[in-house]
Design a protein around this motif. Sequence first.
Motif, mmCIF file in Angstrom:
data_model
loop_
_atom_site.group_PDB
_atom_site.id
_atom_site.type_symbol
_atom_site.label_atom_id
_atom_site.label_comp_id
_atom_site.label_asym_id
_atom_site.label_seq_id
_atom_site.Cartn_x
_atom_site.Cartn_y
_atom_site.Cartn_z
ATOM 1 N N LYS A 190 0.833 -1.201 0.000
ATOM 2 C CA LYS A 190 0.000 0.000 0.000
ATOM 3 C C LYS A 190 0.869 1.253 0.000
ATOM 4 O O LYS A 190 1.934 1.283 0.602
ATOM 5 N N ARG B 290 -0.782 12.089 -0.742
ATOM 6 C CA ARG B 290 -1.191 13.251 0.051
ATOM 7 C C ARG B 290 -0.823 14.536 -0.654
ATOM 8 O O ARG B 290 0.066 14.554 -1.497
ATOM 9 N N GLU C 288 0.477 5.767 0.167
ATOM 10 C CA GLU C 288 -0.407 6.861 0.564
ATOM 11 C C GLU C 288 -0.109 8.063 -0.322
ATOM 12 O O GLU C 288 1.047 8.438 -0.507
#
Length: 88
Positions: free
Chosen positions: A11, A15, A13
């Motif tokens: 995974k 942002r 992320e």
Amino acid sequence: MNKEVRHLTTKIELRSAGEGEEKRHFIEGYALKFEKWSEPLGGWFKEIISRNALDSTDLSNVVALFNHRQDYPLARNTVSEDVGRLEL
């Protein structure tokens, strides 16, 4: 020298921070996970990466690429105005 290409299966992320022209985008995650079994690679085997796997590796000019394409660099860990900054 042969080049080995791997695909990210962990995974990540995505942002953003800041506003307007000061807005910056970040991708955060792990390219390697040491001492853990990988997901199946090629559909038929798994591997564990040793903690010492990068001990003699030159990490002075690492480039993060989109889909492993040399013509689509996302960031590098050296000073560069054409791509983002990569932190290892």
